[in-house]
Design a protein around this motif. Structure first.
Motif, PDB file in Angstrom:
ATOM      1  N   ARG A   1      -9.025  -9.307   3.152  1.00 40.70           N
ATOM      2  CA  ARG A   1      -7.878  -8.404   3.001  1.00 40.70           C
ATOM      3  C   ARG A   1      -7.772  -7.969   1.557  1.00 40.70           C
TER       4      ARG A   1
ATOM      5  N   ALA B   1      -8.874  -4.519  -1.043  1.00 42.69           N
ATOM      6  CA  ALA B   1      -9.381  -3.153  -1.122  1.00 42.69           C
ATOM      7  C   ALA B   1      -9.286  -2.654  -2.551  1.00 42.69           C
TER       8      ALA B   1
ATOM      9  N   SER C   1      -6.530   6.566  -2.826  1.00 41.34           N
ATOM     10  CA  SER C   1      -7.180   6.199  -1.568  1.00 41.34           C
ATOM     11  C   SER C   1      -7.703   4.775  -1.680  1.00 41.34           C
TER      12      SER C   1
ATOM     13  N   LYS D   1       0.836  -1.206   0.000  1.00 35.91           N
ATOM     14  CA  LYS D   1       0.000   0.000   0.000  1.00 35.91           C
ATOM     15  C   LYS D   1       0.871   1.256   0.000  1.00 35.91           C
TER      16      LYS D   1
ATOM     17  N   GLU E   1     -10.687   1.850  -0.615  1.00 36.55           N
ATOM     18  CA  GLU E   1     -12.030   1.558  -0.162  1.00 36.55           C
ATOM     19  C   GLU E   1     -12.195   0.053  -0.055  1.00 36.55           C
ATOM     20  N   LEU E   2     -13.024  -0.373   0.882  1.00 40.54           N
ATOM     21  CA  LEU E   2     -13.287  -1.799   0.996  1.00 40.54           C
ATOM     22  C   LEU E   2     -13.883  -2.312  -0.310  1.00 40.54           C
TER      23      LEU E   2
ATOM     24  N   SER F   1     -10.817  -4.645  14.628  1.00 45.36           N
ATOM     25  CA  SER F   1     -12.013  -4.454  13.808  1.00 45.36           C
ATOM     26  C   SER F   1     -12.295  -2.996  13.506  1.00 45.36           C
ATOM     27  N   LYS F   2     -11.589  -2.070  14.166  1.00 49.80           N
ATOM     28  CA  LYS F   2     -11.864  -0.660  13.995  1.00 49.80           C
ATOM     29  C   LYS F   2     -10.983  -0.079  12.889  1.00 49.80           C
ATOM     30  N   GLN F   3     -11.598   0.671  11.994  1.00 53.44           N
ATOM     31  CA  GLN F   3     -10.860   1.282  10.895  1.00 53.44           C
ATOM     32  C   GLN F   3     -10.171   2.562  11.372  1.00 53.44           C
ATOM     33  N   LEU F   4      -8.987   2.763  10.896  1.00 50.16           N
ATOM     34  CA  LEU F   4      -8.198   3.924  11.284  1.00 50.16           C
ATOM     35  C   LEU F   4      -8.577   5.154  10.459  1.00 50.16           C
ATOM     36  N   GLY F   5      -9.047   4.956   9.251  1.00 46.77           N
ATOM     37  CA  GLY F   5      -9.338   6.077   8.365  1.00 46.77           C
ATOM     38  C   GLY F   5     -10.332   7.071   8.923  1.00 46.77           C
ATOM     39  N   PRO F   6     -11.479   6.641   9.456  1.00 43.98           N
ATOM     40  CA  PRO F   6     -12.430   7.604  10.025  1.00 43.98           C
ATOM     41  C   PRO F   6     -11.855   8.403  11.177  1.00 43.98           C
TER      42      PRO F   6
END
Length: 790
Positions: A650, A652, A635, A620, A637-638, A721-726
């Protein structure tokens, strides 16, 4: 191919006498001349000698001391010839003569001592003077025979005069005439010399049919493969005796490399060289039952004229009778049916054969002959008939008691010429010449073409012996240029605009950035096999197939760069110290002929790694930086779905704005295992056609800031499980003074739980108009901290 100038003069008068000038003209207009052989060139200072006495050599058992009578008196010579005898007429070379030592390198004779005895010359073997084709050697003459001249000629007579060697032979490079089967003949070159202006016709060859009886040949001939023998002529001839070959036939066939055997065989060899079709004479009494022209079966056997037993491949052209195969057509006859001293009935035949079959048989058997070399070029049908009629003429004229006792068996025809349209203006434009209509007509007429028409467009009908290579206007234009002379056409450099095409450096910038990041660029072919695609988890149903593949492993056009990357990683990943990084840019092919350029990238770690060194994150980071240099902000996205070769959790989508340009994913463990990759491996594929269709951003340098920044680092524990992006987006919105927030470190492992990790964020604060105080910076940073403890 060897061309005898003396033989050509049976048909033409040479207007140019210098053989080297003739050779230069042949090279310029027809075919490359490798050598100009002056016949008897080694026979200066050589004469007919008579051995008048022989003594044993005192110091060598296999050598003799000889006294030889020559044109320069008696000479004392040391000789090792095994057939040496007193009274024998020999080929003697004086001191100063040049000979081929044992048929090899040239050497000039000097007065020497051999084992202590003086030798004043040399008694020669045929190959030492280049006359091996003009003398006969028998097994009874021993291992090292010298030339036995019999009692012909007189002692002291020059050898060149003795053998009548006054010919000049041009050695033609066969590669230069592979497209011209008519040039494998003396007649073919006679036509060409007339066309290029160094000769005039003395008498054109005329092939008249003899009076054949109506009696059929005494056996049935069945042709099973008519397409493989489109033209055939044959008859039965009875003779009283083999007879003696006339000197003119011996001299001509010897000049072009044939050794005289007996008169019937010499006639077939003579016609093969003169007319251009190999013929064969069979002993008709050795042919038993029905004769079949067919193709061989694997394992069939023939004993050929060279007394070799040969196993035949499938598909060789053969003649067989009730006792088996007796002729390997187009290559070599069989020993059983050969013309012998006892032969009194000869079955003479001439054929045009399929060149591909001849070529395949030569390759399969490893047996190449002069006949095969001619046949694989496609013998013109008319030449088959002309050669047969010429051979019949010579049989009736020179073989004792020769008489025709069967009708002429004739199958197939000589073909038919079709008129070809030729534009004179177009010819001049293509060649760069300014030839008149009259000149073009004269050139084509000299090549025995029929030319009709008076305007710009001519109707040209080729002669029957040129049906293979004169098939269109382009061939006729080439003939006009060739005969006119390419050396007479002015050399003019082509004119064309030299504008460089517009260059797109975006891909090159990304490529250079990847190399600087430690990536190795692969350059494999973009053809794969179905097994490799199956191992990659790629469906082969819509993959374009190659029509004529050289192997199953390269039978499909590659639909992705991934197979090449995985194949390389499976071989070389184990040799890397830490991480293998590779990329590959190629055109990939999808169903229905769709194709696009694709950038593929792969990262494989050798051992277990922490979160910071995870291949997915390395890929990445590297692809993001590479595309940034090319002018694209990327950028993630899932992905809504994952292909078979990607780990479903895994994967994106790579986005440039709202455009999906590619995919970042971890290789599925099942696919990875098929390539012996034991640790996690990540890959990226980018559709470059889509990417380059998006306008790149122009990077504009900003002024250096006038005021210092204040930096704070904070380590935040997060659940997997928590996304860092937000979270990063929320932090960026907390303050107008926040210049940037970046991830500087990642950690997973003890003492953290298996489903937790920590991330270290660096927040940089700066004001454009003043230096920030610690108090106001802490207040702004506190807003960011508050978001990390929720």
């Amino acid at each position: 191919m060897k061309i005898s100038l003396r033989w050509l003069q049976d048909f033409v008068t040479l207007t140019e006498k210098d053989p080297h000038t003739i050779a230069d003209a042949v090279t310029a207009h027809i075919a490359e001349v490798d050598e100009v052989e002056i016949q008897g060139g080694l026979l200066h200072e050589c004469c007919v000698g008579e051995v008048i006495a022989i003594e044993a050599h005192p110091n060598a058992d296999k050598l003799k001391l000889c006294r030889v009578k020559t044109d320069k008196g008696e000479k004392r010579v040391v000789c090792g010839g095994t057939n040496l005898r007193s009274g024998m007429h020999v080929a003697f070379a004086h001191i100063g003569a040049t000979v081929k030592w044992h048929g090899g390198d040239l050497m000039k004779l000097e007065k020497v001592k051999i084992r202590g005895e003086e030798s004043e010359g040399m008694i020669c073997a045929g190959e030492e003077l280049g006359i091996e084709n003009f003398v006969t050697v028998t097994p009874e003459q021993g291992e090292r025979p010298i030339v036995d001249l019999g009692k012909r000629g007189t002692v002291g007579q020059g050898l060149r005069e003795f053998f009548g060697l006054n010919d000049v032979v041009l050695h033609i490079d066969n590669h230069a005439i592979t497209h011209r089967p008519d040039l494998f003949s003396q007649i073919g070159f006679a036509r060409e010399l007339v066309a290029i202006g160094v000769a005039k016709w003395k008498k054109k060859p005329a092939y008249k049919s003899a009076k054949f009886p109506k009696t059929p040949v005494p056996f049935t001939l069945k042709i099973h493969e008519k397409k493989l023998m489109p033209r055939y002529c044959a008859c039965l001839i009875e003779i009283d005796d083999l007879g003696e070959t006339p000197d003119f036939i011996k001299e001509r066939i010897a000049a072009v490399g044939w050794r005289s055997i007996n008169l019937p065989i010499d006639i077939t060899n003579f016609v093969a060289s003169e007319v251009g079709v190999p013929l064969h004479s069979f002993d008709a009494d050795d042919i038993k039952g029905t004769v079949h022209f067919r193709t061989s079966k694997v394992g069939e056997i023939i004993v050929t004229l060279d007394k070799q037993t040969r196993k035949l491949p499938e598909g060789a052209l053969i003649l067989s009778d009730d006792e088996g195969v007796f002729d390997l057509l187009g290559i070599m006859g069989g020993l059983r049916s050969s013309t012998k001293a006892t032969t009194r009935r000869i079955y003479l035949h001439s054929a045009s054969l399929d060149p591909v079959s001849i070529r395949n048989t030569v390759i399969a058997t490893g047996h190449r002959t002069d006949a095969a070399t001619v046949y694989e070029k496609t013998v013109p049908h008319v030449t088959t008939e002309e050669g047969f009629l010429r051979a019949v003429e010579l049989f009736l004229q020179y073989v004792p008691g020769a008489r025709l006792v069967s009708r002429m068996e004739s199958m197939g025809d000589n073909g038919k010429s079709k008129p070809i349209a030729l534009s004179v203006a177009r010819t001049n434009a293509l060649l760069g010449t300014d030839l008149s209509l009259k000149q073009v007509k004269a050139i084509l007429t000299s090549l025995e073409c029929s030319v009709m028409g008076a305007g710009d467009t001519l109707k040209v009908t080729p002669p029957l012996h040129r049906l293979k290579d004169l098939t269109g206007g382009h061939d006729l234009m080439e003939e006009v240029g060739r005969i006119h002379g390419y050396n007479r056409i002015n050399a003019v450099l082509p004119e064309a605009p030299m504008r460089l095409p517009a260059r797109d450096y975006r891909v090159q910038r990304a490529r250079e950035d990847l190399r600087e990041s430690g990536y190795l660029e692969l350059l494999p072919i973009n053809m794969v096999g179905p097994e490799l695609l199956a191992a990659c988890g790629i469906d082969t149903g819509a993959v374009p197939e190659i029509a004529n593949p050289i192997g199953r492993d390269v039978s499909l056009m590659s639909p992705s760069t991934l197979p090449a990357l995985l194949t390389h990683a499976g071989t070389y990943a184990r040799h890397e110290a830490e991480v293998l990084k590779t990329f590959h840019i190629a055109k990939v092919f999808e169903g229905h002929g769709d194709a696009h350029r694709e950038l593929g990238l792969l990262v494989s770690a050798k051992g277990s790694s922490g979160l910071k060194d995870d291949p997915f994150l390395i890929a990445k980071q590297d692809i993001t930086l590479a595309l940034k240099r090319a002018g694209y902000g990327v950028s993630l996205e899932l992905a809504r779905s994952a292909p078979v070769f990607a780990h479903p959790g895994r994967v994106a989508s790579l986005m440039v704005g709202k455009t999906t340009v590619g995919m970042l994913f971890e290789i599925h463990p099942t696919v990875r295992a098929r390539f012996d990759l034991t640790t996690r491996t990540a890959a990226t594929v980018i559709n470059l056609d889509i990417l380059l269709g998006v306008a790149a951003q122009t990077v504009i340098a900003a002024h250096l800031p006038n005021h210092p920044s204040v930096t704070y680092d904070i380590t935040v524990p997060l659940h997997a499980s928590k996304q860092l992006g937000p979270l990063l987006a929320e932090i960026r919105a907390t303050s107008e003074l926040l210049e940037s927030v970046e991830v500087t470190d990642l950690y997973s492992g003890k003492p953290l739980a298996a489903d937790q990790y920590t991330v270290t964020l660096r927040c940089v604060y700066r004001a454009k108009d003043r230096t920030l105080t610690e108090e106001e910076t802490k207040k702004e940073f506190a807003k960011a901290e508050a978001l990390t403890v929720r």
